[in-house]
Structure formats: C-alpha cells, structure tokens
Design a protein around this motif. Structure first.
Motif, PDB file in Angstrom:
ATOM      1  N   ASP A 122       0.857  -1.178   0.000  1.00 48.46           N
ATOM      2  CA  ASP A 122       0.000   0.000   0.000  1.00 48.46           C
ATOM      3  C   ASP A 122       0.901   1.238   0.000  1.00 48.46           C
ATOM      4  O   ASP A 122       1.404   1.655   1.045  1.00 48.46           O
ATOM      5  CB  ASP A 122      -0.914   0.010   1.235  1.00 48.46           C
ATOM      6  CG  ASP A 122      -2.095  -0.932   1.092  1.00 48.46           C
ATOM      7  OD1 ASP A 122      -2.381  -1.345  -0.043  1.00 48.46           O
ATOM      8  OD2 ASP A 122      -2.726  -1.256   2.113  1.00 48.46           O
ATOM      9  N   VAL A 162      -2.619   4.557  -1.536  1.00 52.79           N
ATOM     10  CA  VAL A 162      -3.456   5.298  -0.593  1.00 52.79           C
ATOM     11  C   VAL A 162      -3.559   6.729  -1.107  1.00 52.79           C
ATOM     12  O   VAL A 162      -2.537   7.402  -1.291  1.00 52.79           O
ATOM     13  CB  VAL A 162      -2.855   5.293   0.827  1.00 52.79           C
ATOM     14  CG1 VAL A 162      -3.756   6.067   1.791  1.00 52.79           C
ATOM     15  CG2 VAL A 162      -2.640   3.865   1.321  1.00 52.79           C
ATOM     16  N   THR A 191      -6.902   2.472  -1.398  1.00 49.91           N
ATOM     17  CA  THR A 191      -7.503   2.918  -0.141  1.00 49.91           C
ATOM     18  C   THR A 191      -7.672   4.434  -0.202  1.00 49.91           C
ATOM     19  O   THR A 191      -6.735   5.152  -0.555  1.00 49.91           O
ATOM     20  CB  THR A 191      -6.607   2.550   1.058  1.00 49.91           C
ATOM     21  OG1 THR A 191      -6.476   1.130   1.136  1.00 49.91           O
ATOM     22  CG2 THR A 191      -7.212   3.058   2.360  1.00 49.91           C
ATOM     23  N   ARG A 223     -12.422   1.319   0.428  1.00 47.81           N
ATOM     24  CA  ARG A 223     -11.561   0.281  -0.130  1.00 47.81           C
ATOM     25  C   ARG A 223     -12.084  -0.162  -1.496  1.00 47.81           C
ATOM     26  O   ARG A 223     -13.258  -0.537  -1.641  1.00 47.81           O
ATOM     27  CB  ARG A 223     -11.523  -0.937   0.794  1.00 47.81           C
ATOM     28  CG  ARG A 223     -11.002  -0.652   2.185  1.00 47.81           C
ATOM     29  CD  ARG A 223      -9.495  -0.703   2.209  1.00 47.81           C
ATOM     30  NE  ARG A 223      -8.974  -0.511   3.552  1.00 47.81           N
ATOM     31  CZ  ARG A 223      -7.744  -0.833   3.920  1.00 47.81           C
ATOM     32  NH1 ARG A 223      -6.931  -1.361   3.040  1.00 47.81           N
ATOM     33  NH2 ARG A 223      -7.338  -0.608   5.140  1.00 47.81           N
ATOM     34  N   THR A 234      -8.593  -6.594   5.978  1.00 46.53           N
ATOM     35  CA  THR A 234      -9.785  -5.755   6.142  1.00 46.53           C
ATOM     36  C   THR A 234     -11.047  -6.598   6.225  1.00 46.53           C
ATOM     37  O   THR A 234     -11.922  -6.356   7.076  1.00 46.53           O
ATOM     38  CB  THR A 234      -9.897  -4.767   4.968  1.00 46.53           C
ATOM     39  OG1 THR A 234      -8.769  -3.877   5.008  1.00 46.53           O
ATOM     40  CG2 THR A 234     -11.170  -3.945   5.049  1.00 46.53           C
TER      41      THR A 234
END
Length: 286
Positions: A122, A162, A191, A223, A234
C-alpha cells in the motif's frame, strides 16, 4: 483438537519520512538505522512475550505499517516475519501487507521483501495530481512506481495505493486528476483516506464510475480493488476477527477487550516484553 479462531496481526512501525499535518496516527518523523534496529528488537521481545496468550488464534493476515514499513531494512522485516511464523499459529496462506513509501523502495529492499509472502504494497501517494504539489510537498512518484512495478509488482499483482480524500486545499478537479492517474498505474487495490477535517468525505457518482470503468469494485468503506485482490485483513477485521497488534501505540482487540500500548518510545523500548508496563489503557470492546 479444537479448531483455531481466525485473527489478524498488526505490527506498528511508527517511523515516517515526514510529519504530515493531516495524519492522526502515532508517527515519529525521521529515524536512523540504530534507532530502527532497537525498535525491531523491542517488537521481537513483545511478540515472544505474548505469543502464548494467543495460542488459540490462527493468524490469517498480517499488516505492517502505521508509519512506513519500508523504513525497515529487509533483514529486520524478515526477522519479524520469522518470529511470527515460529511463535504464532500462522495460516499457510496468510498474506502480508506493508505500508510503503515509493521513495524508500530500492532493489536491495525488494530482494528481501520478495522472500516474504508480501501480497500487497500500500503505497502512501496521497495525491498524483501536479496541482497538489503545494500542500503535499512530495515529488511526483509516478516514475518510481513504474520502476517498482517492473521489479516485482506486475507479475504478483501486489501494487496498491493510498489517496487522500477531502483535503481542504485540494480542488475537485485535482482529486479527479489524481484518480485518473491512479487508474493508469499497474495497480490492483486502492484505499481512500479521509482528511481529518472531512471525515464524511466520499466519492461522487462520476468518480465512482471512473473507478468502476477501470475495473475496481468497492468492497468496504474506502476500499476498492480489482476482483480477486481484496484485502483479507480488512475483510476479516470487518467480520469480527480479533486484531492482535504490537508496537508503539498499538491497539489490540482480543476476547471482548481492547488494550492500547504506550505512545512513549523510551518506555516501549525498555519494557516491551512486559504487558503491564507498556499498556496505557484497557477497556471492554464496543
């Protein structure tokens, strides 16, 4: 033999390249190799000291972050993974997610990371629009991301990002440009991190359609992923799995109770193997 209960495990790495004004997580800007190594040794001590308390839980997904996990040397990350593998019941297919900075990735680090079952990177991008350079203060990471993709991500489908949502200084047009730029990367998951001043910020129908046209599905709040690349961590956490968290400021939810670690680095480094000494708060879950 009784079946083990699924759980997720988080390693809190609080070190970050900079102290972003919009971040509300416990982070320590700047680091040096000795400070990082001392922190890893403290993390290893906490993991080993508490593993027996979670012997009836099977770790089904691992997340490493908080700050940037890529601040760690590859050998230190490998030592942490081996400790989890040796001390905890670990599902054979448990994926590892690391929170990464595109500016900390190098060929040497990727060589170590590729030895781990890292299923997801991420990357903290926050924005990919040139119009946001003023408030973001980062150089454009696009070329660095494409290099990383050629090194490891294209085959594994492990690249994600992200993006910040609702920053007061970001125009709707610049956010849209950022989304478009992201969909052109060889990424599989996204994200959206709400700015603390805009916790209820959400995508408008046109922005949702943009992601859908690029093959992304909204599988949890904030998400998005291409089918088959949803984040198991998650999903398990949303389904009620216990979260076993270790490190500075880590928050564990286990057996109906929550405990929070100290935010004082010196206390944590000196007493990480003593649960009572590093616990700042404990209270019932929910």
């Amino acid at each position: 033999m009784e079946a083990l209960t699924p759980a997720v495990l988080r390693l809190q790495i609080p070190f970050c390249a900079r102290d972003c004004a919009f971040c509300q997580k416990p982070r320590l800007p700047g680091w040096d190799s000795q400070r990082l190594h001392s922190y890893v040794q403290a993390l290893l001590g906490e993991l080993r000291a508490n593993a027996d308390s979670f012997s009836d839980r099977e770790v089904c997904a691992i997340r490493v972050g908080g700050g940037n996990a890529t601040a760690l040397e590859g050998e230190d990350l490998w030592d942490l993974y081996r400790c989890i593998r040796d001390c905890f019941p670990l599902a054979p297919d448990a994926p590892v997610t690391i929170l990464a900075s595109p500016f900390q990735i190098s060929g040497g680090r990727l060589a170590f990371y590729n030895r781990l079952p890292v299923a997801r990177y991420d990357y903290e991008l926050f924005s990919l629009s040139a119009g946001d350079d003023g408030w973001l203060g980062f150089p454009d990471p696009t070329e660095k991301l494409r290099w990383a993709a050629n090194m490891t991500h294209a085959q594994a489908g492990s690249m994600g990002g992200v993006l910040l949502l609702g920053h007061p200084a970001q125009s709707p047009g610049d956010f849209r440009k950022s989304l478009v730029a992201f969909t052109r990367l060889p990424a599989c998951h996204l994200t959206l991190l709400p700015h603390p001043d805009s916790p209820a910020a959400s995508l408008d129908p046109a922005e949702l359609a943009l992601l859908e046209q690029a093959g992304y599905v909204n599988y949890a709040p904030g998400r998005f992923a291409r089918p088959g690349h949803e984040d198991r961590y998650t999903q398990l956490k949303r389904a009620g799995a216990d979260e076993l968290a270790f490190g500075l400021g880590a928050r564990t939810r286990f057996a109906g109770a929550v405990s929070e670690n100290t935010l004082d680095l010196d206390t944590y480094l000196a007493h990480s193997d003593d649960f009572l000494a590093i616990t700042a708060r404990a209270y019932p879950a929910n």
